[in-house]
Motif scaffolding. Structure first.
Motif, PDB file in Angstrom:
ATOM      1  N   SER A   1       0.888  -1.206  -0.036  1.00 21.54           N
ATOM      2  CA  SER A   1       0.006  -0.250  -0.099  1.00 21.54           C
ATOM      3  C   SER A   1       0.784   1.206  -0.179  1.00 21.54           C
ATOM      4  O   SER A   1       1.992   1.140   0.344  1.00 21.54           O
ATOM      5  CB  SER A   1      -0.970   0.105   1.198  1.00 21.54           C
ATOM      6  OG  SER A   1      -0.046   0.030   2.391  1.00 21.54           O
ATOM      7  N   LEU A   2       0.220   2.329  -0.444  1.00 20.01           N
ATOM      8  CA  LEU A   2       1.006   3.620  -0.471  1.00 20.01           C
ATOM      9  C   LEU A   2       1.530   4.091   0.753  1.00 20.01           C
ATOM     10  O   LEU A   2       2.971   4.426   0.929  1.00 20.01           O
ATOM     11  CB  LEU A   2       0.124   4.677  -0.983  1.00 20.01           C
ATOM     12  CG  LEU A   2       0.888   6.034  -1.189  1.00 20.01           C
ATOM     13  CD1 LEU A   2       1.749   5.960  -2.439  1.00 20.01           C
ATOM     14  CD2 LEU A   2      -0.078   7.100  -1.757  1.00 20.01           C
ATOM     15  N   ASP A   3       0.920   3.753   1.800  1.00 17.66           N
ATOM     16  CA  ASP A   3       1.284   4.290   3.061  1.00 17.66           C
ATOM     17  C   ASP A   3       1.784   3.099   4.044  1.00 17.66           C
ATOM     18  O   ASP A   3       1.735   3.368   5.516  1.00 17.66           O
ATOM     19  CB  ASP A   3       0.339   5.261   3.692  1.00 17.66           C
ATOM     20  CG  ASP A   3      -0.987   4.727   3.737  1.00 17.66           C
ATOM     21  OD1 ASP A   3      -1.387   3.410   3.352  1.00 17.66           O
ATOM     22  OD2 ASP A   3      -2.049   5.410   4.267  1.00 17.66           O
ATOM     23  N   ASP A   4       1.975   2.177   3.521  1.00 20.39           N
ATOM     24  CA  ASP A   4       2.737   0.956   4.391  1.00 20.39           C
ATOM     25  C   ASP A   4       1.797   0.305   5.355  1.00 20.39           C
ATOM     26  O   ASP A   4       2.546  -0.510   6.168  1.00 20.39           O
ATOM     27  CB  ASP A   4       4.049   1.691   5.265  1.00 20.39           C
ATOM     28  CG  ASP A   4       5.173   2.022   4.364  1.00 20.39           C
ATOM     29  OD1 ASP A   4       5.100   1.536   3.068  1.00 20.39           O
ATOM     30  OD2 ASP A   4       5.859   2.957   4.696  1.00 20.39           O
ATOM     31  N   TYR A   5       0.428   0.347   5.353  1.00 18.12           N
ATOM     32  CA  TYR A   5      -0.156  -0.403   6.050  1.00 18.12           C
ATOM     33  C   TYR A   5      -1.526  -1.037   5.188  1.00 18.12           C
ATOM     34  O   TYR A   5      -1.977  -0.162   4.437  1.00 18.12           O
ATOM     35  CB  TYR A   5      -0.697   0.131   7.503  1.00 18.12           C
ATOM     36  CG  TYR A   5      -1.365   1.230   7.499  1.00 18.12           C
ATOM     37  CD1 TYR A   5      -2.587   1.190   7.714  1.00 18.12           C
ATOM     38  CD2 TYR A   5      -0.675   2.530   7.247  1.00 18.12           C
ATOM     39  CE1 TYR A   5      -3.515   2.482   7.946  1.00 18.12           C
ATOM     40  CE2 TYR A   5      -1.365   3.976   7.542  1.00 18.12           C
ATOM     41  CZ  TYR A   5      -2.971   3.503   7.600  1.00 18.12           C
ATOM     42  OH  TYR A   5      -3.679   4.838   7.580  1.00 18.12           O
ATOM     43  N   PRO A   6      -2.288  -2.062   5.565  1.00 16.91           N
ATOM     44  CA  PRO A   6      -3.421  -2.459   5.131  1.00 16.91           C
ATOM     45  C   PRO A   6      -4.462  -1.946   5.406  1.00 16.91           C
ATOM     46  O   PRO A   6      -4.696  -1.260   6.471  1.00 16.91           O
ATOM     47  CB  PRO A   6      -3.275  -4.035   5.571  1.00 16.91           C
ATOM     48  CG  PRO A   6      -2.724  -4.106   7.135  1.00 16.91           C
ATOM     49  CD  PRO A   6      -1.682  -2.830   7.096  1.00 16.91           C
ATOM     50  N   ARG A   7      -5.795  -2.124   4.495  1.00 19.30           N
ATOM     51  CA  ARG A   7      -6.857  -1.591   5.009  1.00 19.30           C
ATOM     52  C   ARG A   7      -7.822  -2.923   4.889  1.00 19.30           C
ATOM     53  O   ARG A   7      -7.644  -3.561   3.956  1.00 19.30           O
ATOM     54  CB  ARG A   7      -7.361  -0.515   3.914  1.00 19.30           C
ATOM     55  CG  ARG A   7      -6.555   0.843   3.915  1.00 19.30           C
ATOM     56  CD  ARG A   7      -6.493   1.347   5.215  1.00 19.30           C
ATOM     57  NE  ARG A   7      -6.179   2.850   5.299  1.00 19.30           N
ATOM     58  CZ  ARG A   7      -4.875   3.088   5.056  1.00 19.30           C
ATOM     59  NH1 ARG A   7      -3.903   2.146   4.666  1.00 19.30           N
ATOM     60  NH2 ARG A   7      -4.434   4.349   5.003  1.00 19.30           N
ATOM     61  N   VAL A   8      -8.882  -2.974   5.783  1.00 17.39           N
ATOM     62  CA  VAL A   8      -9.843  -3.974   5.756  1.00 17.39           C
ATOM     63  C   VAL A   8     -11.049  -3.360   5.973  1.00 17.39           C
ATOM     64  O   VAL A   8     -11.353  -2.563   6.977  1.00 17.39           O
ATOM     65  CB  VAL A   8      -9.648  -4.833   7.185  1.00 17.39           C
ATOM     66  CG1 VAL A   8     -10.602  -6.051   7.054  1.00 17.39           C
ATOM     67  CG2 VAL A   8      -8.019  -5.387   6.831  1.00 17.39           C
ATOM     68  N   GLY A   9     -12.113  -3.354   4.818  1.00 16.68           N
ATOM     69  CA  GLY A   9     -13.357  -2.934   5.294  1.00 16.68           C
ATOM     70  C   GLY A   9     -14.084  -2.652   3.966  1.00 16.68           C
ATOM     71  O   GLY A   9     -13.607  -3.271   2.884  1.00 16.68           O
ATOM     72  N   LYS A  10     -14.967  -1.776   4.036  1.00 14.26           N
ATOM     73  CA  LYS A  10     -15.896  -1.286   2.927  1.00 14.26           C
ATOM     74  C   LYS A  10     -15.133  -0.793   1.700  1.00 14.26           C
ATOM     75  O   LYS A  10     -14.522   0.155   2.122  1.00 14.26           O
ATOM     76  CB  LYS A  10     -17.000  -0.518   3.297  1.00 14.26           C
ATOM     77  CG  LYS A  10     -18.332  -0.389   2.379  1.00 14.26           C
ATOM     78  CD  LYS A  10     -19.353   0.234   2.803  1.00 14.26           C
ATOM     79  CE  LYS A  10     -20.443   0.040   2.249  1.00 14.26           C
ATOM     80  NZ  LYS A  10     -22.062   0.137   3.031  1.00 14.26           N
ATOM     81  N   VAL A  11     -15.457  -0.961   0.408  1.00 11.26           N
ATOM     82  CA  VAL A  11     -15.064  -0.330  -0.504  1.00 11.26           C
ATOM     83  C   VAL A  11     -15.850   0.575  -1.033  1.00 11.26           C
ATOM     84  O   VAL A  11     -15.592   1.838  -1.475  1.00 11.26           O
ATOM     85  CB  VAL A  11     -14.396  -1.237  -1.654  1.00 11.26           C
ATOM     86  CG1 VAL A  11     -13.783  -0.636  -2.880  1.00 11.26           C
ATOM     87  CG2 VAL A  11     -13.150  -2.170  -1.349  1.00 11.26           C
ATOM     88  N   LYS A  12     -17.238  -0.077  -1.693  1.00  8.36           N
ATOM     89  CA  LYS A  12     -18.080   0.728  -1.981  1.00  8.36           C
ATOM     90  C   LYS A  12     -19.458  -0.101  -2.061  1.00  8.36           C
ATOM     91  O   LYS A  12     -19.471  -1.235  -1.902  1.00  8.36           O
ATOM     92  CB  LYS A  12     -17.989   1.341  -3.367  1.00  8.36           C
ATOM     93  CG  LYS A  12     -18.077   0.365  -4.375  1.00  8.36           C
ATOM     94  CD  LYS A  12     -18.304   1.274  -5.573  1.00  8.36           C
ATOM     95  CE  LYS A  12     -18.959   0.258  -6.809  1.00  8.36           C
ATOM     96  NZ  LYS A  12     -19.259   0.822  -8.004  1.00  8.36           N
ATOM     97  N   ASP A  13     -20.815   0.507  -1.665  1.00  8.50           N
ATOM     98  CA  ASP A  13     -21.841  -0.261  -1.600  1.00  8.50           C
ATOM     99  C   ASP A  13     -21.739  -1.502  -0.981  1.00  8.50           C
ATOM    100  O   ASP A  13     -21.701  -1.576  -0.032  1.00  8.50           O
ATOM    101  CB  ASP A  13     -22.370  -0.573  -3.415  1.00  8.50           C
ATOM    102  CG  ASP A  13     -22.664   0.688  -3.951  1.00  8.50           C
ATOM    103  OD1 ASP A  13     -22.758   1.837  -3.456  1.00  8.50           O
ATOM    104  OD2 ASP A  13     -22.423   0.644  -5.322  1.00  8.50           O
ATOM    105  N   ASN A  14     -21.786  -2.647  -1.680  1.00  8.40           N
ATOM    106  CA  ASN A  14     -21.899  -4.019  -1.189  1.00  8.40           C
ATOM    107  C   ASN A  14     -20.465  -4.830  -1.326  1.00  8.40           C
ATOM    108  O   ASN A  14     -20.758  -6.030  -1.271  1.00  8.40           O
ATOM    109  CB  ASN A  14     -23.077  -4.924  -1.641  1.00  8.40           C
ATOM    110  CG  ASN A  14     -24.108  -4.137  -1.434  1.00  8.40           C
ATOM    111  OD1 ASN A  14     -24.529  -3.702  -0.173  1.00  8.40           O
ATOM    112  ND2 ASN A  14     -25.188  -4.198  -2.090  1.00  8.40           N
TER     113      ASN A  14
END
Ligand SMILES: Cc1cc2nc3c(=O)[nH]c(=O)nc-3n(C[C@H](O)[C@H](O)[C@H](O)COP(=O)(O)OP(=O)(O)OC[C@H]3O[C@@H](n4cnc5c(N)ncnc54)[C@H](O)[C@@H]3O)c2cc1C
Length: 439
Positions: free
Chosen positions: A361-374
């Motif tokens: 990732s650009l800022d060196d840490y992951p993301r877990v969760g909603k991207v959009k809608d469902n």
């Protein structure tokens, strides 16, 4: 080799060089099923993240199907080094403390601890405990000037109650004989295992909970229908789902979902193994299979002695998929192995060489969760996911079930888009040159 920035989703039967694990492990994966036409939750990718997410959804009484382009755990989950570490991304606890304060850093440490406990839970479903080795993870100062910053990191970690030990050069010389081992930070509760056995145990848990696993079934199109759910086109027909969980991580094709296309840089991590070392060679390096080792370079090398006396040695690979399997990248790893262990100079060939795509990732840490809608996604572990995926899968499932997630950076924002995404690989190439010079 499949390249996420160039090709459509991988598979079916899109086979790069198999890993050592794939050729040396009798793993008991569960039966797969035909693709359903309709399901409540659809998951893309049957690696650790997707399988853990599917299990949690099924345990909560939902219908869930995992669509895997190739065979189960075909991606990083069958290609990694098997280091179960208490971290993800590239930011240490002191970096988090500087950014967001000591309380958040402590909460992140607790979250990583939970991830480790979840992996331990899955090990109970494997008779051999996934060939776990308990010596811990050693971060080794590869040169003298790296000792002071590493010692500082050790002192910071103590402040966050982490079970770490400091090993002086003298103490370390009893565990490893290398001119590139000047001191070490030992994470005593981290461990190593056989990654395929972990994937198989995770898959068995998912099917036991009621998840349907569909293999050789790439999802070639994913469209949000707003309030009406999601439409998927797969190699085995179309599927309607209420929600979609994208767990294809570093293997996510840029052509699948525009929302994710510019938010991750797929990077190749590569590994070689030597032929089995003789007892004299093992004695000369002093290493025991108990330990997982990584150095302090910017472009890190990691290694472990396998229980059958092969030395596994990994680091960065090629930049593009089309070059991934060129012998030059294996040769570079062998050279680095010789610099680490000059005693092994006569080991002049590798026996296995393979690579896998990790998501940076650009800022060196992951993301877990909603991207959009469902649509929900979990990615950007920056090459450290064997431990974290157990929790990431759970948190992703919780998000998809609309439960509140802890107020931590991993869960509260989306992955940042790379500026000038077409030039990500040029940036990577420049970074590799900078790293080589600094190291
Ligand atoms: C060489 C190497 C060494 C590593 N060593 C370590 C280590 O020692 N410790 C550590 O913590 N981490 C390590 N990692 C990283 C770790 O393996 C990963 O973070 C982790 O396995 C990610 O799991 P995952 O389930 O999220 O993704 P993956 O296991 O990569 O699974 C993604 C799956 O999605 C599938 N897929 C992609 N697109 C589609 C589609 N359109 N339709 C259907 N299926 C699709 C792929 O086929 C793949 O099987 C290493 C990685 C590599 C490559």
């Amino acid at each position: 080799m499949y390249d996420p920035l160039v090709n459509a989703p991988p598979g079916p039967h899109d086979a790069p060089e198999p890993s050592y694990w794939q050729q040396h492990t009798q793993a008991e994966f569960p039966e797969c099923v035909d693709a359903p036409e309709e399901v409540e939750f659809a998951v893309i990718g049957a690696g650790y993240t997707g399988l853990n997410a599917a299990r949690v959804l099924a345990e909560n009484g939902h219908s869930v199907a995992v669509f895997e382009a190739n065979q189960l755990a075909w991606g990083c989950s069958s290609r990694n080094a098997g280091f179960v570490m208490k971290s993800t991304g590239r930011l240490g606890l002191s970096a988090w403390a500087e950014r967001l304060g000591a309380d958040i850093a402590q909460d992140i440490a607790d979250e990583h601890q939970k991830a480790l406990q979840l992996v331990e839970e899955t090990l109970r479903y494997c008779p051999s405990q996934c060939q776990r080795q308990n010596g811990g993870y050693l971060k080794i100062a590869h040169r003298n000037s790296a000792v002071a910053p590493l010692k500082q990191q050790y002192e910071q970690l103590k402040k966050f109650n982490q079970p770490v030990e400091w090993l002086t050069q003298n103490q370390l010389s009893g565990l490893i004989s290398s001119p590139q081992a000047h001191a070490a930070l030992r994470f005593t509760d981290c461990f190593t295992l056989n990654p395929i056995l972990l994937a198989a145990a995770t898959a068995r848990r998912a099917t036991a909970a009621g998840a349907q696993l569909v293999e050789h079934c790439p999802v070639t199109q994913a469209v949000s229908l707003g309030g009406k759910g999601v439409y998927l086109q797969t190699a085995k027909g179309s599927v309607r789902a209420r929600k979609l969980l994208v767990c294809s991580n570093g293997y996510t094709s840029g052509k699948l979902l525009p929302e994710l296309a510019s938010r991750s840089l797929p990077v190749l991590s590569s590994i070689i193994t030597t032929p089995p070392l003789s007892n004299e060679q093992v004695e000369s390096i002093k290493l025991s299979p108990q330990y997982a080792i990584m150095d302090t370079r910017i472009l890190k090398y990691y290694f472990r002695l396998l229980p059958d006396n092969r030395l596994l040695f990994g680091g960065r690979g090629a930049i593009q998929g089309k070059s991934a399997e060129k012998p030059i990248y294996a040769k570079r790893l062998l050279q680095a192995l010789h610099q680490t262990f000059p005693q092994l100079r006569e080991v002049n060939k590798w026996e296995y060489f393979w690579s896998g795509w990790v998501s940076v990732s650009l800022d060196d840490y992951p993301r877990v969760g909603k991207v959009k809608d469902n649509i929900y996604a979990s990615m950007g572990y920056c090459g450290a996911g064997v431990g974290f995926t157990a929790l990431a899968g759970q948190r992703l499932a919780e998000a998809a079930m609309e439960k509140n997630l802890p107020e931590l950076p991993y869960y509260q924002s989306k992955l940042k888009p790379f500026p000038l995404p077409r030039f990500r690989r040029l940036g990577q190439w420049l970074y590799y040159h900078y790293g080589r010079l600094r190291d």
